[in-house]
Write an enzyme that holds these catalytic residues in place. Sequence first.
Site, PDB file in Angstrom:
ATOM      1  N   ASP A  43       0.849  -1.205   0.000  1.00  0.00           N
ATOM      2  CA  ASP A  43       0.000   0.000   0.000  1.00  0.00           C
ATOM      3  C   ASP A  43       0.879   1.249   0.000  1.00  0.00           C
ATOM      4  OD1 ASP A  43      -2.055   1.805   0.274  1.00  0.00           O
ATOM      5  OD2 ASP A  43      -2.895   0.913   2.082  1.00  0.00           O
TER       6      ASP A  43
ATOM      7  N   HIS B 259      -9.892  -1.074  -7.448  1.00  0.00           N
ATOM      8  CA  HIS B 259      -9.657   0.042  -6.508  1.00  0.00           C
ATOM      9  C   HIS B 259      -8.679   1.046  -7.114  1.00  0.00           C
ATOM     10  CE1 HIS B 259      -9.024   2.165  -2.753  1.00  0.00           C
ATOM     11  NE2 HIS B 259      -7.732   1.935  -2.822  1.00  0.00           N
TER      12      HIS B 259
HETATM   13  C1  HEM Z   1      -4.033   2.542  -4.241  1.00  0.00           C
HETATM   14  C2  HEM Z   1      -5.331  -0.034  -0.354  1.00  0.00           C
HETATM   15  C3  HEM Z   1      -8.681   3.307   0.755  1.00  0.00           C
HETATM   16  C4  HEM Z   1      -6.895   6.099  -2.754  1.00  0.00           C
HETATM   17  C5  HEM Z   1      -4.129   1.536  -3.316  1.00  0.00           C
HETATM   18  C6  HEM Z   1      -3.386   0.303  -3.353  1.00  0.00           C
HETATM   19  C7  HEM Z   1      -3.744  -0.412  -2.258  1.00  0.00           C
HETATM   20  C8  HEM Z   1      -4.726   0.352  -1.529  1.00  0.00           C
HETATM   21  C9  HEM Z   1      -3.218  -1.777  -1.851  1.00  0.00           C
HETATM   22  C10 HEM Z   1      -2.391  -0.103  -4.475  1.00  0.00           C
HETATM   23  C11 HEM Z   1      -0.990   0.340  -4.247  1.00  0.00           C
HETATM   24  C12 HEM Z   1      -0.775   1.820  -4.132  1.00  0.00           C
HETATM   25  O1  HEM Z   1      -0.602   2.538  -5.131  1.00  0.00           O
HETATM   26  O2  HEM Z   1      -0.830   2.282  -3.007  1.00  0.00           O
HETATM   27  C13 HEM Z   1      -6.342   0.656   0.284  1.00  0.00           C
HETATM   28  C14 HEM Z   1      -7.055   0.175   1.455  1.00  0.00           C
HETATM   29  C15 HEM Z   1      -7.990   1.116   1.762  1.00  0.00           C
HETATM   30  C16 HEM Z   1      -7.879   2.185   0.787  1.00  0.00           C
HETATM   31  C17 HEM Z   1      -6.776  -1.131   2.186  1.00  0.00           C
HETATM   32  C18 HEM Z   1      -9.011   1.134   2.857  1.00  0.00           C
HETATM   33  C19 HEM Z   1      -9.752   0.100   3.149  1.00  0.00           C
HETATM   34  C20 HEM Z   1      -8.499   4.345  -0.116  1.00  0.00           C
HETATM   35  C21 HEM Z   1      -9.265   5.565  -0.108  1.00  0.00           C
HETATM   36  C22 HEM Z   1      -8.764   6.344  -1.097  1.00  0.00           C
HETATM   37  C23 HEM Z   1      -7.680   5.619  -1.730  1.00  0.00           C
HETATM   38  C24 HEM Z   1     -10.411   5.862   0.866  1.00  0.00           C
HETATM   39  C25 HEM Z   1      -9.155   7.726  -1.563  1.00  0.00           C
HETATM   40  C26 HEM Z   1     -10.098   8.442  -1.054  1.00  0.00           C
HETATM   41  C27 HEM Z   1      -5.964   5.376  -3.440  1.00  0.00           C
HETATM   42  C28 HEM Z   1      -5.179   5.903  -4.551  1.00  0.00           C
HETATM   43  C29 HEM Z   1      -4.371   4.859  -5.006  1.00  0.00           C
HETATM   44  C30 HEM Z   1      -4.659   3.734  -4.152  1.00  0.00           C
HETATM   45  C31 HEM Z   1      -5.195   7.330  -5.083  1.00  0.00           C
HETATM   46  C32 HEM Z   1      -3.358   4.913  -6.174  1.00  0.00           C
HETATM   47  C33 HEM Z   1      -4.066   4.759  -7.479  1.00  0.00           C
HETATM   48  C34 HEM Z   1      -3.071   4.792  -8.636  1.00  0.00           C
HETATM   49  O3  HEM Z   1      -2.443   3.768  -8.910  1.00  0.00           O
HETATM   50  O4  HEM Z   1      -2.915   5.862  -9.226  1.00  0.00           O
HETATM   51  N1  HEM Z   1      -4.945   1.544  -2.204  1.00  0.00           N
HETATM   52  N2  HEM Z   1      -6.860   1.871  -0.082  1.00  0.00           N
HETATM   53  N3  HEM Z   1      -7.556   4.405  -1.118  1.00  0.00           N
HETATM   54  N4  HEM Z   1      -5.618   4.075  -3.227  1.00  0.00           N
HETATM   55 FE1  HEM Z   1      -6.290   2.947  -1.700  1.00  0.00          FE
END
Ligand code: HEM
Length: 341
Positions: free
Chosen positions: A148, A217
């Site tokens: 993450d 996601h």
């Molecule tokens: C990407 C987990 C909630 C925004 C990711 C990734 C994971 C992850 C594993 C892929 C790796 C990375 O680029 O970080 C989670 C989990 C969440 C959560 C476990 C809560 C249960 C959120 C929320 C938002 C968010 C609430 C925004 C309001 C993003 C963004 C990316 C991302 C902007 C990158 C997208 C890209 O590749 O450009 N998240 N996330 N995430 N997440 Fe989350």
Amino acid sequence: MATEPEPQSVLSPLTSAAIFLVLTVEDGGEQTARELLADLPGLTRAIGFGAPDGRLSCVAGVGSAAWDRLFAFPRPADLHPFTPLEGTRHRAPATPGDLLLHLRATRPDLCFALATEIMKRLRGAVAVQDEVQGFKYLDVRDLLGFVDGTENPVGPAARQAVLVGAEDPEHAGGSYVIVQKYLHDLDAWNALPVEAQERIIGRTKATNIELDADDSHVALNTVTGPDGEEQDILRDNMPFGSPGRGEFGTYFIGYARTPDVTEQMLRNMFLGTSAASHDRILDFSTAVTGTLFYVPSADFLDDLPDAPARGSAVGTAPPPAAGSGPVPAQADAPGPARPAS
Ligand code: HEM
């Protein structure tokens, strides 16, 4: 030539320990809260000085309802209460918060020592709405098992994505931050085949390689601006939990130059897009808090504007967002619930 205001340590790199404190300021507690904000850099230096490798930092944010109670100074242009969302399957609640303290260090004891000192000063002046102690898990994975934070902007791109600039000159060097506490149903998640989990996240689990899927996601959180350019936020998510109580969570924290970007991501996740009815990460993750804060620059804390004259703040804050209300009671969220405005 005017120098750019120094931001608080919002751009600090991910650390292995964090504490998130969300507080409401009691009536009459405003002066104590102001004193704490002014003392925070000194307190952080005092505790961090003996352990430079510990990289202790603390970012303070101020909620919408608190601004006019704390400062006789124009409101940051985009400061408003967190907008709750009601999707067909999942909801993002708005929960109370006047102050956010985001403590980070490479050692949990440093965060703990600073949080203890902060709370000693604030006792009687605030109610603790939520406290979460986060930790680095394995090779920077969340408790769903995925790496993450990979796509976080770095260097000048991070500054550009996160810090307020000329669009609001009185608040240049500030930032907006949204926090949400998510609880995971890990039994249900772990019952899914890894390939299904990977399609939901949009990355491979072992190797962290991005997959081509428009309903993942990652895809739902890839937001573009009017000219097609990607709009980034800076996430400092931390896992937290208590295996003994069966509690497993992700504390989401996203900094941005304007809350619009994070809010668009949240709408995509909870209300859906043309490609997906909702973000399937939510079928296994429940948002139990949601609050928006403005993070003033370090210069602002260094030289706090005057306090408002008593009684003058009434009626100057925008009304609470529709549907905002008290938090469902959390085992670890002591303190009375107040309207989330
Ligand atoms: C990407 C987990 C909630 C925004 C990711 C990734 C994971 C992850 C594993 C892929 C790796 C990375 O680029 O970080 C989670 C989990 C969440 C959560 C476990 C809560 C249960 C959120 C929320 C938002 C968010 C609430 C925004 C309001 C993003 C963004 C990316 C991302 C902007 C990158 C997208 C890209 O590749 O450009 N998240 N996330 N995430 N997440 Fe989350």
